[in-house]
Write a protein that holds these residues in place. Structure first.
Motif, short mmCIF file in Angstrom:
data_model
loop_
_atom_site.label_atom_id
_atom_site.label_comp_id
_atom_site.label_asym_id
_atom_site.label_seq_id
_atom_site.Cartn_x
_atom_site.Cartn_y
_atom_site.Cartn_z
N LYS A 123 22.01 10.50 -2.65
CA LYS A 123 21.03 9.83 -1.79
C LYS A 123 20.52 10.77 -0.71
CE LYS A 123 23.99 6.66 -0.53
NZ LYS A 123 25.12 7.06 -1.36
N SER A 124 21.45 11.40 0.00
CA SER A 124 21.03 12.23 1.14
C SER A 124 20.22 13.43 0.66
CB SER A 124 22.25 12.71 1.93
OG SER A 124 23.03 11.60 2.32
N THR A 125 20.60 14.00 -0.47
CA THR A 125 19.86 15.15 -0.99
C THR A 125 18.44 14.74 -1.35
OG1 THR A 125 21.97 15.84 -1.93
CG2 THR A 125 20.03 17.07 -2.62
N GLY A 162 26.12 6.83 10.98
CA GLY A 162 27.51 6.68 10.55
C GLY A 162 27.97 7.67 9.49
N GLU A 163 27.33 8.85 9.45
CA GLU A 163 27.79 9.88 8.52
C GLU A 163 28.99 10.60 9.12
OE1 GLU A 163 26.27 10.83 5.42
OE2 GLU A 163 25.41 8.86 5.75
N ARG A 164 29.69 11.36 8.26
CA ARG A 164 30.79 12.17 8.76
C ARG A 164 30.20 13.30 9.62
NH1 ARG A 164 32.04 10.57 3.47
NH2 ARG A 164 30.49 12.06 2.77
N ALA A 222 16.03 6.40 6.58
CA ALA A 222 17.23 5.89 7.23
C ALA A 222 18.41 5.93 6.27
CB ALA A 222 17.01 4.47 7.73
N ASP A 223 19.44 6.66 6.64
CA ASP A 223 20.60 6.89 5.78
C ASP A 223 21.87 6.57 6.59
OD1 ASP A 223 22.06 7.79 3.61
OD2 ASP A 223 21.80 9.92 4.04
N SER A 224 22.54 5.46 6.47
CA SER A 224 22.23 4.42 5.53
C SER A 224 22.16 3.06 6.23
CB SER A 224 23.33 4.37 4.47
OG SER A 224 24.52 3.83 5.03
#
Ligand code: ATP
Ligand code: MG
Length: 435
Positions: A171-173, A193-195, A254-256
């Motif tokens: 998804k992010s890629t 909320g990603e690492r 927007a992720d995610s």
């Protein structure tokens, strides 16, 4: 010179002349009950709790006549009964054109070590969407830089689509690919909320200097408070609205939304709501929809916000609450499949399970015919694939299947292609792979 001081003047003007003070009355279940602010507080207002060991920020999540409930940004360690609580007021942000190319937190503080100018016009974080009757219709087709989106799943100006996939399916890629290639004036990216380590990897490696040059990144990592994570999506939307109101075309990524919904759940449960939608409180639905509605075509005179929201779905559970709520407000959804990623085809889009509601209007008759033909062949191959793999299909049994088996490797390769030369070129290449 005047321009430089505009931001400062606006900030000074916004400082309240009178500070309102309350006092901590009770500390329970991670929240603070505060007396003395009921008459002046509004839901969502920011406060500062002055404890003996430092100042803790927080947000008002519940109001009652005899006191308000504050959810602190961090564990309220060291807070005592009687501590002073200062009202900071409504949460606003003042975006500036110079934010393009920068990385900031949901409070508008720079995260890239350089000073950041503030704009002159503070905007509410939870602005209403433009009135439905005043909004333009969806606009023209956008070149996306990816063959599959140029053809099967077109993106038009002002469209809102969702990317649904399990973890690690790409998804992010894919979002970074959109940030680099989709036609837009400005790209606003919310990383919610990603690492922590993923931020650098995303900005430096996946997005790269070319993508970064036209992007504003707003980020809150998973270790930050639920309030901060939730706010990340709103701040990014307010930044997008800042550019939209100048007539620009903004691509919002927007992720995610799953992490946004989870942050909202934490806040709402702390405020006393019950989680009844498979653990999500009822307000989740409104919160997701209100966010998504703010994107889309703008009113006359303004620009548009084309938005792509990612949703984490376990397995392929499209009925999962966040996916289900979001699908209701979208003009298209893209499903990414782990099996496709595992055999190494990226983006791992499952064309047969994905739809763009901008079709058929967004394409010509000839293009729609070509797409229908290609979909029919992909569908035919999908049905017989297990037999073909097991060597059980006898060539000649069905002419459509024969053709599907013949063109499939070319079609599959086409779906992974970059398409720097635009939409017409993508269609020409699709036609070639069906010959
Ligand atoms: N276009 C691509 N080309 C090659 N490999 C890719 C591509 N897209 C994704 N991958 C592979 O898949 C991995 C996961 O990708 P990515 O981080 O984009 O997934 P994600 O769905 O955002 O994951 P998460 O759910 O953890 O956020 C990458 O580290 C890479 O190995
Ligand atoms: Mg990701």
């Amino acid at each position: 010179m005047a321009g430089i001081f505009d931001g400062l003047c606006a900030e000074i003007a916004a400082i309240p002349v009178l500070t309102r003070i309350g006092r901590v009355q009770e500390l329970a279940r991670g929240t603070l009950r505060v007396a003395g602010l009921s008459a002046v507080a509004a839901l969502g207002d920011r406060v500062a709790v002055r404890t003996a060991v430092g100042v803790i920020g927080g947000e008002i999540v519940r109001l009652a006549r005899d006191g308000v409930t504050v959810l602190p940004d961090q564990s309220p360690e060291g807070a005592r009964i009687g501590d002073l609580v200062e009202m900071l007021g409504e949460t606003r942000i003042a975006p500036d054109d110079s934010w393009v190319g920068r990385i900031l937190d949901p409070y508008g503080q720079p995260l890239d070590g350089r000073p950041l100018f503030r704009g002159t016009q503070p905007r509410p974080l939870r602005a209403p969407a433009p009135a439905a009757a005043e909004r333009r219709r969806l606009g023209a087709r956008l070149a996306t830089g990816s063959a599959v989106f140029d053809t099967f799943l077109p993106l038009v100006r002002g469209q809102r689509i969702g990317l649904f996939a399990g973890s690690g399916v790409g998804k992010s890629t894919l979002l970074a690919r959109f940030a680099q290639h989709v036609e837009a004036d400005v790209v606003v990216i919310a990383l919610i909320g990603e690492r922590g380590r993923e931020l650098r990897e995303f900005t430096e490696r996946t997005l790269g200097p070319h993508g970064m040059a036209r992007s504003v990144i707003v980020t809150a990592t998973s270790d930050q408070s639920a309030l901060t994570r939730r706010r990340c999506a709103w701040t990014a939307m307010a930044v997008a609205e800042h550019f939209r109101d100048q007539g620009l075309h903004v691509l919002l990524l927007a992720d995610s939304i799953t992490r946004f919904a989870e942050a909202h759940r934490e806040v709402a449960l702390a405020a006393g709501e019950e989680g009844n939608l498979r653990g999500f409180p009822p307000s989740t639905s409104h919160t997701i929809m209100a966010l998504a509605e703010r994107a889309g075509p703008g009113p006359e005179g303004a620009g548009d916000i084309t938005a792509i929201f990612t949703v984490l779905v376990a397995g392929s559970d499209m009925e999962e609450p966040v996916a289900d709520i979001l699908r209701g407000v979208l003009d298209g959804h893209v499903v990414m499949d782990r099996r496709i990623a595992e055999r190494g085809r990226f983006p791992a889009v499952d064309v047969l399970r994905s739809v763009s509601r901008s079709l058929p209007e967004a394409a010509s008759d000839a293009e729609n015919n070509l797409l229908a033909d290609a979909r029919r062949l992909l569908g035919a191959y999908d049905r017989v694939e297990p037999m073909v793999q097991a060597g059980l299909y006898a060539t000649g049994s069905d002419p459509v299947v024969d053709r599907a088996i013949r063109v499939w490797p070319l079609l599959d390769r086409f779906l992974a292609e970059l398409s720097p030369e635009g939409i017409h070129n993508s269609f020409a290449r699709l036609a070639q792979s069906l010959e």
